[in-house]
Design an enzyme around this catalytic site. Sequence first.
Site, mmCIF file in Angstrom:
data_model
loop_
_atom_site.group_PDB
_atom_site.id
_atom_site.type_symbol
_atom_site.label_atom_id
_atom_site.label_comp_id
_atom_site.label_asym_id
_atom_site.label_seq_id
_atom_site.Cartn_x
_atom_site.Cartn_y
_atom_site.Cartn_z
ATOM 1 C CG ASP A 129 -1.739 -1.267 1.353
ATOM 2 O OD1 ASP A 129 -2.350 -1.679 0.346
ATOM 3 O OD2 ASP A 129 -1.737 -1.860 2.447
ATOM 4 C CE LYS A 184 4.538 -21.444 -8.683
ATOM 5 N NZ LYS A 184 4.761 -19.993 -8.873
ATOM 6 C CG HIS A 232 -1.001 -2.164 -7.539
ATOM 7 N ND1 HIS A 232 -0.119 -2.758 -8.403
ATOM 8 C CD2 HIS A 232 -0.718 -2.669 -6.311
ATOM 9 C CE1 HIS A 232 0.671 -3.583 -7.731
ATOM 10 N NE2 HIS A 232 0.317 -3.550 -6.461
#
Length: 418
Positions: free
Chosen positions: A35, A135, A63
């Site tokens: 942030d 993953k 963003h």
Amino acid sequence: MSAGGSDAAHGGGPRVSGPNVGNRVDVVLGAQWGDEGKGKVVDLLAQDADMVCRCQGGNNAGHTVVVDSVEYDFHLLPSGIINPSVTAFIGNGVVIHLPGLFEEAEKNEKKGKGQSVVIVLGTTKKGIGPVYSAKAARSGLRICDLLSDFEEFSERYKVLAQQYKSMYPTLEIDIDGELEKLKAYVDRIKPMVQDGVYYMYEALHGRPKKILVEGANAALLDIDFGTYPFVTSSNCTVGGVCTGLGMPPQNVGEVYGVVKAYTTRVGIGAFPSEQDNEIGDLLQTRGKEVGVTTGRKRRCGWLDLVLVKYAHMINGFTALALTKLDILDVFEEIKVGVAYKVDEELVPYFPANQEVLHKVEVQYETLPGWKSDTSTARTFEELPENAQKYVRFIEDQLGVPVKWIGVGKSRESMIQLF
């Protein structure tokens, strides 16, 4: 371009002679807990870029960019995509997970039946943890699998679904329905998918290009180097650029660290310079510190240069962007954390252990405030003297130059120093 000789412009020493290095990529990374305003810096640099890349993470990152009074919130796409002539590239890291899996883990956690930690960590609830778990377990399904042989993909999907149903007995998955949805995506997605390693190699070794890399999250949220376990699931430090995009470190050029003029953090975890008082409340309200992805209020505190130094140790920042300086306009005096003490002893490093970090006593330098509006300043000289001193103090403490100063939300509010 020769690989030999020195390369001071990119912060490096002499390079070993070898084949043509090719184009360099400039990298924008968060230097705190996220942030910091990375999107605004990327938007600024992307105005003359040929290519903007996201190298890691997922839609758990938010963003915000303001252009011509229009606010854009990005979660997965690179912020630089606002430039209509730029090529946006999302690197490795996209793994297909099963719908409903996260919600089931959350439900089990609330009932006390499961071992899931996703809710305990206070995450964004976007399913990033389950995706990266798949993953790491090598059971995840990738875009290349979806676009290859759909029959083989379907069989693997069914096996994966059954595995999760055995883990979460009440989990409901419409396997056939989900496969139909995924099959419909194939034709839409296929024209936009390239072999990432080959694509990046061609971009790096083709005609001269300006390539920008946008990191998501930030150094203190890195899975290896962040404030574990209160971190994200990816490497959001400079190493993630190479592993996420499949490119060698010799092609990394400038590494820009984005630092907010104070410190914020979303969720739980140690926060040494936090101000759980009227100072923190004022920073929160003035800075409109609310998570883009979660909508949660951010915890606020003074700028902590110990953790920014730590981020610099890992990333090797060549320059900094200091954002939201204008939020400090109202303070009579401003404190900056410059050292840590634990049990009355100075700690020369950033503690890895959370219990130790909770015991840290921050040593502050107190600087005079400027008590005037900086939002209209467009050059460094137009800033109040004490604001200039604040910036120079940060540079001196870190040994890294500040290249940009943010004094507002718009693109025009970024002061460039060099």
